[in-house]
Design a protein around this motif. Structure first.
Motif, short mmCIF file in Angstrom:
data_model
loop_
_atom_site.label_atom_id
_atom_site.label_comp_id
_atom_site.label_asym_id
_atom_site.label_seq_id
_atom_site.Cartn_x
_atom_site.Cartn_y
_atom_site.Cartn_z
N ASN A 262 -7.36 4.26 -4.35
CA ASN A 262 -9.09 3.68 -3.50
C ASN A 262 -8.95 4.94 -3.19
O ASN A 262 -8.43 6.09 -3.94
CB ASN A 262 -7.79 3.45 -2.22
N ARG A 263 -10.20 5.27 -3.18
CA ARG A 263 -11.23 6.03 -3.16
C ARG A 263 -10.35 6.93 -2.04
O ARG A 263 -9.93 6.52 -0.72
CB ARG A 263 -12.74 5.68 -3.09
N ARG B 110 -2.97 0.68 -8.81
CA ARG B 110 -4.75 1.39 -8.76
C ARG B 110 -5.07 2.11 -6.69
O ARG B 110 -4.78 1.54 -6.27
CB ARG B 110 -5.80 -0.34 -8.11
N ASN C 225 1.10 -0.90 -0.10
CA ASN C 225 -0.36 0.15 0.00
C ASN C 225 1.12 1.31 -0.25
O ASN C 225 1.68 1.28 0.62
CB ASN C 225 -0.57 -0.08 1.48
N THR D 22 -4.50 7.36 -0.78
CA THR D 22 -3.91 5.70 -0.69
C THR D 22 -4.65 4.90 -2.21
O THR D 22 -4.85 5.53 -3.06
CB THR D 22 -4.89 5.35 0.25
N GLY D 23 -3.59 3.90 -2.30
CA GLY D 23 -3.64 3.10 -3.36
C GLY D 23 -3.02 2.05 -3.24
O GLY D 23 -2.14 1.02 -2.11
N HIS D 24 -2.41 1.18 -3.86
CA HIS D 24 -2.25 -0.18 -3.96
C HIS D 24 -1.50 -0.78 -4.84
O HIS D 24 -2.05 -0.27 -5.99
CB HIS D 24 -3.15 -1.67 -3.77
#
Length: 228
Positions: A169-170, A167, A97, A123-125
């Protein structure tokens, strides 16, 4: 009973020869640690830092950040007591993350319900997936007389296909939801693996092994092989 014993003694040399001529081996192993695929992951990390000011979440990724795990299948043909050649293929996977914490300039807004004055959390992965295919040569520099234990080194050169996929995250701040975009990169390139030191032990049919090295299989590999 005497006839059975005579038959067994007659077949013993044949069985011994069959065991000694088992030249084909198939193995499976799992690896971890520093990996050749880390180079492209580091490029993605730099891109995320420059574009979105995001960093690895070390609470999630751990002290050493994103690390790859691998699973490999290999075939080996014994050319002689010390030399062997074969091929391997396998898959690698790593992920973690990322986050970016932005705080407002005015810590005490007049309107506390205004989203513009609340902290924004990007935030994202990031995922890294790889497939590799390599021929290799192996040299055993120490073998016991009974062949139960050996030490060896190995060199493999071949092909890797790697996908790096980020990708988002919201976002917790609705005004910044659309600022993060997905990033998808595919790489096809030359790869390698060098085993500096490996140990193998067991009987003729089933053997266990462990390797230390660097390349597409990771730093540490442990596995099992079966002689055919």
């Amino acid at each position: 009973m005497k006839e059975v014993l005579i038959c067994l003694l007659t077949l013993l040399p044949v069985i011994t020869v069959a065991q000694e001529t088992r030249r084909h081996e198939v193995g499976i192993s799992a690896g971890c640690g520093p990996n050749d695929a880390d180079m492209k992951v580091n490029d993605m990390i730099d891109l995320l830092s420059d574009k979105y000011q995001m960093e690895e979440d070390y609470v999630d990724c751990g002290l050493f950040g994103i690390t790859h795990g691998t699973v490999s299948v290999d075939y080996l043909y014994r050319l002689s007591l010390r030399w062997a050649a074969g091929g391997l293929f396998g898959w690698g996977y790593g992920g973690g993350n990322f986050a970016d914490y932005n705080f407002p300039d005015d810590p005490q807004p007049d309107n506390p319900t205004d989203n513009a004055y609340f902290p924004s959390f990007h935030t994202g992965h990031l995922l890294s997936r790889s497939f590799y295919l390599l021929p290799f040569a192996r040299y055993s520099w120490y073998v016991t007389d009974n062949r139960v234990f050996r030490c060896y080194s190995k060199v493999a050169l071949g092909y890797m296909r790697q996908v790096c996929d980020f990708r988002p995250n919201r976002d917790t701040n609705p005004q910044r939801v659309d600022e993060l975009k997905s990033i998808y990169r595919t790489y096809q390139r030359f790869t390698f693996h060098v085993t500096v030191g490996g140990i193998e032990f067991g009987r003729q049919r089933i053997r266990l092994y462990s390797e230390l090295g660097y390349g597409c299989q990771g730093f540490l590999n442990v596995g099992m092989k079966v002689a055919l």
